[in-house]
Motif scaffolding. Structure first.
Motif, PDB file in Angstrom:
ATOM      1  N   PRO A  87      36.784  42.326  42.965  1.00  0.00           N
ATOM      2  CA  PRO A  87      36.549  40.625  42.481  1.00  0.00           C
ATOM      3  C   PRO A  87      37.550  39.969  43.118  1.00  0.00           C
ATOM      4  N   GLU A  88      36.927  38.653  43.121  1.00  0.00           N
ATOM      5  CA  GLU A  88      37.967  38.077  42.697  1.00  0.00           C
ATOM      6  C   GLU A  88      38.479  37.266  41.616  1.00  0.00           C
ATOM      7  N   ASP A  89      40.207  38.102  41.711  1.00  0.00           N
ATOM      8  CA  ASP A  89      40.363  38.039  40.090  1.00  0.00           C
ATOM      9  C   ASP A  89      42.035  37.774  39.661  1.00  0.00           C
ATOM     10  N   PHE A  90      42.854  36.820  39.407  1.00  0.00           N
ATOM     11  CA  PHE A  90      44.338  36.672  39.264  1.00  0.00           C
ATOM     12  C   PHE A  90      44.896  37.432  38.310  1.00  0.00           C
ATOM     13  N   TRP A  91      43.738  37.421  37.135  1.00  0.00           N
ATOM     14  CA  TRP A  91      44.204  38.454  35.749  1.00  0.00           C
ATOM     15  C   TRP A  91      44.820  40.070  36.162  1.00  0.00           C
ATOM     16  N   HIS A  92      44.117  40.096  36.851  1.00  0.00           N
ATOM     17  CA  HIS A  92      44.238  41.811  37.430  1.00  0.00           C
ATOM     18  C   HIS A  92      44.751  42.454  38.375  1.00  0.00           C
ATOM     19  N   GLN A  93      44.860  43.985  38.500  1.00  0.00           N
ATOM     20  CA  GLN A  93      45.143  44.493  39.795  1.00  0.00           C
ATOM     21  C   GLN A  93      44.064  44.851  40.404  1.00  0.00           C
ATOM     22  N   VAL A  94      43.661  44.205  42.026  1.00  0.00           N
ATOM     23  CA  VAL A  94      42.443  43.684  42.483  1.00  0.00           C
ATOM     24  C   VAL A  94      42.580  45.877  43.215  1.00  0.00           C
ATOM     25  N   PRO A  95      41.555  46.379  43.039  1.00  0.00           N
ATOM     26  CA  PRO A  95      41.537  47.759  43.937  1.00  0.00           C
ATOM     27  C   PRO A  95      41.410  47.685  45.370  1.00  0.00           C
TER      28      PRO A  95
END
Length: 436
Positions: A87-95
């Motif tokens: 996912p495009e996500d800056f809240w969590h670590q992207v696998p």
């Protein structure tokens, strides 16, 4: 912990998964099967999710435990496709995209959301996984019973790759059990012992195959005790620890009981362990697991008689149901991607169940063993207040030596559990090999 020995075993394992999937699709109208990892459900009225755990059906194909939103698609005659969610996500670590050798067995497509999978699926494909994660177009064909039954029935036989993963999981758990025993011997609390176990196995709570059971003294009479008292106890009598570990999505399930002093309880613990080892030797192809359950009760009856816990013969204790007062659960279960792996009571791949024997309502496995089955063997002897109270009030009361029971009740109970493969050459005890 990584195991390079698993890499060359994976292609044959995947070929077997493909064979089973092709068989499951026979006599159906489906063109493909989609095995979804799932996503972490949200807690009620909150913006925090529960810990994520990839579905067992997905992990059977791809050794990914941290891949929410991903899935594997199988179409007969095609290489399997891994849809890996980044996912495009800056809240969590992207696998990160997996790079291990097993990935070469798949076509890999990276997607940004679980919904992106919809455009890749054949019109007539079945979704295997949490219904809530399925695309809207496929929610009518989630987990078709006939397909899932065939997959579950076949999963009892483990591939060489799976047995290797289970063996490594036992080795990891063994390190935790040794650290736990040492912490207990040093006077640690249940919570201290739990933390020592996690550190030794390099696991977090959410990575454990099940919640650790770490029971001191009388708490060992609670079969699934997970309270973990923070303060050390004034008197150290016994430790029962039932704890496993995971490797590549496969779990171990090991129990040990220790006595802090010599005497009757220590002797009982040794007797239960001797019985357990005898039962482990019975894990051979062709044997009904029900027979092992019945043999366990015969053994417990002998221990009750020899120790003076009952005033009747072993045969009478068995006939009158007295063994169930002290040993109420089943002797074990299938082990694999799930601690209580699926299909344990299936008589055939259509999903018909084999009945449990009378008087044994909690037995989880009733099948006849075949080469490749991995099972637990876990006899126990407990002083459970609820069951003892019932026995004091009925016709069994005169057969039980209550003075001895009352003296042993503060120790809680005993359980010894190993993980055993029904091998073509006989039983292979993964747990004892790990502890050797």
């Amino acid at each position: 912990m990584s195991s390079p020995l698993a890499d060359p075993l994976f292609p044959a394992h995947l070929a077997e998964m493909i064979r089973r999937a092709d068989h499951a699709l026979q006599d159906s109208a489906f063109e493909a099967l989609v095995f979804a990892a799932g996503t972490a459900p949200m807690q009620f009225a909150d913006d925090q999710p529960y810990p994520f755990k990839a579905s067992a059906h997905f992990r059977a194909w791809a050794p990914l435990t941290e891949a929410p939103g991903s899935c594997v698609m199988h179409r007969p005659g095609h290489r399997p496709t891994l849809f890996f969610c980044q996912p495009e996500d800056f809240w969590h670590q992207v696998p990160a995209r997996p790079q291990q050798p097993w990935v070469d067995c798949f076509d890999v497509v990276c997607i940004k959301t679980p919904a992106d999978i919809a455009g890749f699926l054949p019109a007539h494909s079945a979704w295997i996984g949490p219904d809530s994660d399925a695309p809207v177009s496929h929610r009518a064909v989630c987990n078709p019973a006939s397909v899932v039954a065939r997959l579950d029935y076949a999963r009892a036989i483990k591939t060489d790759y799976e047995i290797h993963c289970l063996e490594v999981a036992s080795q990891i758990a063994c390190a935790g059990h040794r650290a736990a025993q040492q912490t207990w011997a040093e006077g640690g609390s249940e919570y201290d012992i739990h933390l020592a176990y996690l550190k030794a196995t390099e696991h977090e709570d959410a990575q454990l195959p099940y919640a650790n059971i770490i029971a001191l003294n009388e708490a060992a009479s609670v079969l699934h005790y997970t309270y973990r008292r923070r303060q050390p106890l004034e008197v150290r009598r016994s430790l029962l620890i039932d704890a496993g570990a995971t490797y590549s999505g496969y779990g171990s399930d090991i129990t040990r009981t220790y006595s802090a002093m010599t005497g009757v309880f220590a002797d009982l613990t040794s007797a239960v362990e001797r019985l357990e080892l005898t039962l482990c030797d019975l894990v051979t192809p062709g044997r009904s697991y029900i027979d092992i359950q019945l043999a366990a009760h015969r053994g417990i009856a002998t221990i009750l008689c020899d120790s003076g816990l009952v005033r009747v013969s072993a045969e009478d204790a068995l006939a009158r149901g007295i063994t169930a007062v002290f040993f109420p659960h089943g002797i074990g279960h299938l082990l694999g991607l799930q601690v209580h792996d699926v299909g344990g009571r299936m008589a055939n791949e259509e999903g018909v169940l084999t009945p449990r024997p009378p008087g044994h309502p909690y037995l989880r496995l009733t099948r006849r063993l075949e080469a490749g089955y991995v099972v637990t063997i876990e006899p126990g002897l407990y002083f459970i207040d609820l069951l003892l109270k019932a026995a004091r009030l009925d016709e069994r009361r005169d057969a039980i030596n209550w003075e001895t029971v009352d003296a042993l009740a503060p120790f809680g109970g005993i359980r010894i559990e190993d993980n055993v493969v029904a091998g073509s050459q006989g039983a292979k005890n993964l747990t004892r090999l790990a502890f050797a």
